[in-house]
Design a protein around this motif. Structure first.
Motif, PDB file in Angstrom:
ATOM      1  N   SER A  48     -52.163  37.228 -25.515  1.00 41.89           N
ATOM      2  CA  SER A  48     -51.023  38.126 -25.716  1.00 41.89           C
ATOM      3  C   SER A  48     -51.429  39.355 -26.520  1.00 41.89           C
ATOM      4  N   THR A  54     -46.215  41.576 -26.241  1.00 40.52           N
ATOM      5  CA  THR A  54     -45.637  41.498 -27.584  1.00 40.52           C
ATOM      6  C   THR A  54     -44.567  40.426 -27.674  1.00 40.52           C
ATOM      7  N   ALA A  81     -55.571  43.515 -30.557  1.00 38.35           N
ATOM      8  CA  ALA A  81     -54.540  44.453 -30.095  1.00 38.35           C
ATOM      9  C   ALA A  81     -54.952  45.892 -30.356  1.00 38.35           C
ATOM     10  N   THR A  89     -47.767  45.932 -29.870  1.00 36.96           N
ATOM     11  CA  THR A  89     -48.238  44.656 -30.410  1.00 36.96           C
ATOM     12  C   THR A  89     -48.792  44.834 -31.816  1.00 36.96           C
TER      13      THR A  89
END
Length: 242
Positions: A48, A54, A81, A89
């Motif tokens: 992620s 996010t 990120a 994010t």
């Protein structure tokens, strides 16, 4: 006690033993279920962060995933990120009190990798969150100069970065920009009154000498002209012979 009367103590003991047995079984089953679930959550969190999902990452954080989770290379969720330019994010992670200056196994922080890859908005977010600008070893200003990130360099200058900081090879930002032919960065650095023109790297080369060595004669001439304008003598080049 009458021989025909049931022994209540034995019955109670048997019931307690059964309850304990059932409890142990439930705990064992839960552990078997939770182990792969945790592993899946760990991988999902890393993915992620990299991909900028996010919503999923925030959900995992709210369910207890450590916001400072790291991968096998020591990259935190924030570093991943930032490296990938996932602004939303990064901003979400900053709300979870992450270790903003954590450095991975290669010595890179989130800010350093955002600078390296040219993610200006992420750089802005990290600077606004008080990410460290100057530290030992390679630092954000070195990456900005090395890659020719003019706009990011300007932002670092506004934030108060040390433009004369030395990299592990004793190079300054001016040397790195000169060596790689980034004339825009060189011009910007030469406009700073505090810039050091006569510093030498570990090979004994000044910024203009390193530029000339790599065929960037226009940059070498710019630096030499600025040195002359300031009334400075050229440094004695120190060559190291192996």
């Amino acid at each position: 006690m009458s021989p025909d009367q049931p022994d209540v103590r034995v019955a109670d003991t048997s019931a307690a033993t059964l309850r304990r047995f059932l409890l142990v079984g439930l705990l064992a089953t839960a552990s078997l279920i939770s182990a792969p679930a945790f592993a899946n959550s760990y991988e999902a969190a890393l993915s992620s962060a990299r991909l900028g999902d996010t919503r999923q990452l925030v959900g995992l954080l709210n369910r207890g995933i450590d916001p400072n989770t790291v991968d096998a290379n020591g990259n935190t969720l924030l570093i991943l990120a930032a490296r990938e330019g996932q602004l939303a994010t990064v901003e979400a992670l900053l709300r979870y009190r992450v270790r903003i200056d954590y450095r991975n196994l290669a010595g890179d922080s989130a800010l350093m990798l955002a600078v390296l890859h040219g993610h200006a908005q992420v750089v802005e977010a990290l600077i606004n969150a008080s990410a460290t600008l100057d530290h030992e070893g390679w630092a954000p200003v070195h990456y900005a100069a090395f890659e020719g990130r003019d706009a990011i360099l300007d932002r670092l200058l506004v934030a108060g970065v040390d433009v004369n900081a030395r990299a592990p090879n004793q190079a300054t930002a001016l040397m790195l920009a000169a060596r790689n032919g980034h004339v825009g960065v060189v011009r910007r650095l030469l406009s700073l009154p505090q810039i050091e023109l006569n510093a030498l790297n570990e090979a004994g080369l000044s910024a203009d000498a390193w530029a000339a060595q790599n065929g960037n004669t226009d940059i070498a001439e710019l630096i030499a002209a600025e040195r002359k304008r300031r009334g400075l003598a050229a440094p004695a080049i120190r060559l190291t012979i192996d």
